[in-house]
Design a protein around this motif. Structure first.
Motif, short mmCIF file in Angstrom:
data_model
loop_
_atom_site.label_atom_id
_atom_site.label_comp_id
_atom_site.label_asym_id
_atom_site.label_seq_id
_atom_site.Cartn_x
_atom_site.Cartn_y
_atom_site.Cartn_z
N ALA A 123 0.87 -1.18 0.00
CA ALA A 123 0.00 0.00 0.00
C ALA A 123 0.90 1.23 0.00
O ALA A 123 1.92 1.26 0.70
CB ALA A 123 -0.91 0.00 1.22
N SER A 164 0.44 3.74 4.86
CA SER A 164 -0.27 3.07 5.94
C SER A 164 0.08 3.78 7.23
O SER A 164 1.15 4.37 7.36
CB SER A 164 0.14 1.60 6.02
OG SER A 164 -0.48 0.97 7.15
N GLY A 191 -2.42 -0.07 10.24
CA GLY A 191 -2.75 -0.76 9.00
C GLY A 191 -3.83 -0.10 8.16
O GLY A 191 -4.28 -0.68 7.17
N ASN A 192 -4.24 1.10 8.55
CA ASN A 192 -5.15 1.83 7.66
C ASN A 192 -4.34 2.29 6.45
O ASN A 192 -3.38 3.05 6.60
CB ASN A 192 -5.76 3.03 8.39
CG ASN A 192 -6.66 2.59 9.53
OD1 ASN A 192 -7.62 1.86 9.31
ND2 ASN A 192 -6.33 3.00 10.74
N ALA A 193 -4.75 1.82 5.28
CA ALA A 193 -3.87 1.94 4.12
C ALA A 193 -4.62 2.45 2.90
O ALA A 193 -5.83 2.25 2.76
CB ALA A 193 -3.25 0.58 3.81
N ILE A 218 0.44 -5.60 5.73
CA ILE A 218 0.56 -4.44 4.86
C ILE A 218 2.05 -4.12 4.71
O ILE A 218 2.77 -4.01 5.70
CB ILE A 218 -0.17 -3.21 5.45
CG1 ILE A 218 -1.68 -3.47 5.54
CG2 ILE A 218 0.13 -1.95 4.64
CD1 ILE A 218 -2.42 -3.48 4.23
N THR A 244 4.50 -1.21 3.19
CA THR A 244 4.44 0.16 2.70
C THR A 244 5.82 0.79 2.75
O THR A 244 6.68 0.38 3.54
CB THR A 244 3.44 1.02 3.50
OG1 THR A 244 3.26 2.27 2.83
CG2 THR A 244 3.93 1.29 4.92
N ASN A 264 -4.60 7.32 9.20
CA ASN A 264 -4.44 7.56 7.77
C ASN A 264 -5.82 7.62 7.12
O ASN A 264 -6.73 6.91 7.52
CB ASN A 264 -3.64 6.40 7.16
CG ASN A 264 -3.20 6.65 5.72
OD1 ASN A 264 -3.17 7.79 5.26
ND2 ASN A 264 -2.85 5.59 5.02
N GLN A 287 -7.87 -1.01 9.21
CA GLN A 287 -7.14 -1.68 10.29
C GLN A 287 -7.90 -2.86 10.88
O GLN A 287 -7.28 -3.75 11.47
CB GLN A 287 -6.84 -0.68 11.40
CG GLN A 287 -8.07 -0.08 12.06
CD GLN A 287 -7.74 0.64 13.37
OE1 GLN A 287 -6.95 0.19 14.17
NE2 GLN A 287 -8.34 1.78 13.56
N VAL A 306 -6.28 -5.86 9.47
CA VAL A 306 -4.82 -5.94 9.29
C VAL A 306 -4.13 -6.47 10.55
O VAL A 306 -4.45 -6.06 11.67
CB VAL A 306 -4.25 -4.55 8.93
CG1 VAL A 306 -2.72 -4.59 8.87
CG2 VAL A 306 -4.83 -4.08 7.61
N VAL A 366 2.14 -4.51 10.00
CA VAL A 366 2.56 -3.49 9.05
C VAL A 366 4.09 -3.54 8.96
O VAL A 366 4.77 -3.53 10.00
CB VAL A 366 2.12 -2.08 9.50
CG1 VAL A 366 2.64 -1.01 8.54
CG2 VAL A 366 0.60 -2.01 9.62
#
Lengths: 506, 506
Positions: free
Chosen positions: A159, A162, A166-168, A195, A197, A205, A212, A215, A218
């Motif tokens: 991604a 992120s 893990g918000n991507a 994830i 990144t 994010n 997330q 996920v 990360v």
């Protein structure tokens, strides 16, 4: 807690079939208090994920030929001596040529995806794997992941940015890819999600393409991919005369149907003729003051241009195919990221292809029964992509396969395609540089074009003209004792198989 | 399809445990070719959904006291003579007072939600239902829906706008509610999903809060709700001196911890003291040049103001609590809609409450073991909401319960709460108008405040002072032979029960 009347509670449990445990503060540790999912390396992520022999892992292909993630991950898997993996990816590109090496080492034993190309396609065609690869359409893959036919143990999802939870997304960072349409599905259903990144941003994010809530880990890597390689030679910007002629025929079809009116919708591929048709269509739309409601699918610059001009209201983008599309999905709220499920899963409650008026498709070859091959080349090797082909063909009101009558010295209209990916039943019109053929089952369209004095040609005649120029192509010699690929239709049934290429002997 | 070598294929099927049917064009009808999901009426939607006796249906409460949807749906269910339904809602408000009537008619036999209030709360407290209601936190409900403890047969989800495929949001239309955080979860897991809207827009609607991939039917109704009633008397805008004193103590706590620095995060309720604390905090943030990274939860105007001023980077909004919040989530891309799972599901891979530095909570009463009751009032009747209380208390670095020492003539600090909703173990600090008490298990905080010369008072002393003013409250008389509510902790265990109120006899 109150002094519970246990007898009463037991009656409730029995009567309503609920089986409560009592709250226990020391057992709460099963509750998640995770404040960061960052791990130090791909290796640590893999170890923590519990990946082991015989599992299935997944990748996405949004970077297309510029993907750096799959190779980085496979190197570590190799170091960790994990074997017998099946890989499901939204597609395989030249970036996955390195997989041949890992097949030879016994690390990869199976592949599932939309496409095979390059060295990997050659190796598969020649029978390098014992287990047949599975080819699925984009919608078919989303369906298979959702219903458990394709179970992903660990998803390795790159991604562009992120946060530590893990918000991507694909629109922030040093390596933007735009839409993350395919891995949205992987993230939702994979048992473990990693994830990768190269751009860590502060929590939270946004936009949140992958949430997330799905996920596990990360990992920050140096570089996830090279987005300058997303737009490849499959995406044209100049056109030859044959393409222009095909494009004109596409537009002739479109503007002479009742669907071409304000609010119409449209999907086109990245082939030269498709793109050229968009440009011709643009002028007609301006002249006739017709605006489209949405364009769907893989999004390219000419579509972004029409959005900017107000000629189309919205773009539904499952895959951003060039840097202009990536910039647009970042900036323009009417350029909307959609998942592969939303795009094309025919067994979810509805998908966007169903709302298409026109689906413009390409093909390697199409036969007189309108069956389409988008997978195996003239030499029998796998070199194409199922993609959204059968999804769009099924969903759109009018599906148009546009292709040159002859490609190189090879006829594209044949008596029988080598490999059926999209059944002829779902193809309405074939457009070539020499004319327009309508599938006889679309009597309504034949009648319509007759009324509008549009000349049609039968598909059989197209085929005969093609053969008269090229002569009938030789049959490919396959080893029918070995199936190298199973071709799934979007509903999960088997629509064709691909056999091993027979070694060429002088 | 090629002539398949069936023997080879059978070997593949056996070896790889795959069971392909062959493609059959006439069986494809299981593939979805839906181009519109609009049905003519709620009645038609219910009939098509297959709703029948003994099923579970769901609603959301984003309109709070202005919801028109639940009553409209229940009227039709009554007409259709469907009985014995269990209703799970994100919460119950005064809009659901009408449910009492349907309980009496045998249409509703069970309720599950975050809160009970008004006439419905009274009726439940008095034992109108045989089946105990289940009280869950917002995170607990998301968890229960996801893991199947709470199975929704038909979700009736109002949305401010929808297109004909069911792509829906709360930010476009005549009845905007802002975030649709709660029903996002219902839509994802319910067997059948019906969108009710009073604003149909052309496909594709965006933003897409609820996706068409989850939606079965769309019904257009005259009016889904009155958003002027979202902001109720539970949301304050003026403050009494006691609230101001509590607010000052909240801020004293916050600014004297190590968490109060650039990038801190914060959730507050809608109570007067919480809101006042936000305003005081604002001035300190400006003075000290400290900016917050995010505010979480139900979002109110004072938080929107801080976003506009650049004092907080992002708002994570599960429920927009006033018209200013609704406008903001529509206009400001850093005002982000989140689902109940994202907000607070403690058993998904992570939720946002875990990232909170400060969680400011209210309570009806708290006892000397820091256990919190947010459900039953001084008379023993259910009149409150579990909400995100236990979720935030668990997740945040410092959970602060802020309340007046005495409310009306009733002490809020008691020897033992009537009903435990949030366990004392998860409460770090109690702030009242007379001072600050720290949970003895937070030795780090006690030490910290000591170093900073902040006066603390023990919770026992708070309780004694309260009782010295009000005298010890009488015990509520319950009928311990009848449990009217089961109170779930966020991990799904039983943390308390609520008994039937004993009829008052002179």
């Amino acid at each position: 807690m109150k002094d519970i009347n246990i007898k009463i509670l037991d009656n409730i449990k029995k009567k309503y079939n609920c089986n409560y445990e009592f709250y226990n503060k020391d057992k709460k540790n099963k509750l998640n208090k995770n404040k960061s999912k960052i791990v130090s390396s791909i290796k640590e992520a893999i170890i923590k994920s519990g990946l082991k022999d015989n599992m299935t892992i997944s990748f996405h292909h949004h970077f297309r030929h510029g993907d750096y993630t799959a190779e980085q991950v496979m190197e570590v898997i190799d170091q960790l001596n994990i074997k017998n993996l099946t890989i499901t990816a939204s597609s395989f590109t030249k970036s996955h040529d390195c997989f041949v090496k890992y097949i030879k080492k016994g690390i990869i034993i199976g592949l599932e995806g939309s496409a095979l190309r390059g060295k990997l396609g050659d190796a598969i065609s020649e029978g390098i794997l014992n287990k047949p690869t599975i080819i699925r359409s984009h919608g078919g893959r989303a369906r298979a992941i959702k219903n458990g036919e394709c179970q992903i143990d660990v998803a390795f999802l790159s991604a562009s940015s992120s946060d530590e939870m893990g918000n991507a997304n694909g629109v922030i960072g040093q390596s933007c890819v735009g839409s993350l349409g395919y891995p949205i599905v992987d993230a939702q259903y994979a048992k473990k999600v990693i994830i990768l990144t190269d751009t860590l941003v502060t929590f939270p994010n946004n936009p949140i393409s992958i949430s997330q809530i799905y996920v596990d880990y990360v990992v920050i890597v140096d570089k996830i991919g090279d987005n300058s390689k997303i737009s490849s030679n499959e995406i044209h910007s100049t056109f030859n005369p044959k393409e222009i002629q095909i494009a004109k025929n596409i537009v002739k079809v479109i503007e002479n149907t009742s669907y071409f009116k304000n609010g119409f919708s449209f999907q086109t591929g990245t082939g030269g003729a498709s793109q050229a048709s968009l440009m011709i269509l643009k002028d007609i739309m301006i002249k006739k003051n017709i605006k489209a409601s949405f364009f769907l699918g893989g999004i390219i610059k000419p579509q972004v241009d029409l959005l900017k001009m107000g000629l189309v209201e919205k773009l539904l983008d499952v895959q951003s195919f060039d840097l202009e599309a990536i910039q647009s999905i970042k900036d323009n709220k009417n350029h909307i990221e959609i998942s592969a499920s939303f795009y094309a899963d025919g067994l979810c409650k509805s998908c966007a292809v169903n709302k298409l008026n026109f689906g413009i498709l390409s093909a390697l070859e199409i036969d007189i029964n309108f069956n389409c091959n988008v997978l195996t080349g003239a030499n029998g090797y796998i070199r194409g992509a199922s993609g959204g082909h059968s999804d769009v063909a099924f969903g759109s009101d009018i599906s148009i396969v546009a292709l040159p009558l002859i490609r190189g010295r090879i006829p594209t209209i044949t008596k029988k395609v080598q490999t059926i990916v999209t059944p002829g039943y779902d193809i309405d019109i074939v457009v070539t540089d020499i004319g327009i053929a309508v599938n006889p089952i679309r009597k309504d369209l034949i009648q319509n074009f007759k009324e509008k004095n549009i000349n049609l040609i039968s598909i059989e005649n197209m085929q005969k003209i093609a053969y008269s120029i090229t002569s009938e192509p030789d049959e490919i010699e396959y080893d029918k004792n070995k199936i190298v690929s199973l071709v799934e239709y979007r509903d999960g049934t088997l629509i064709d198989v691909i056999y091993k290429i027979k070694p060429f002997v002088l």
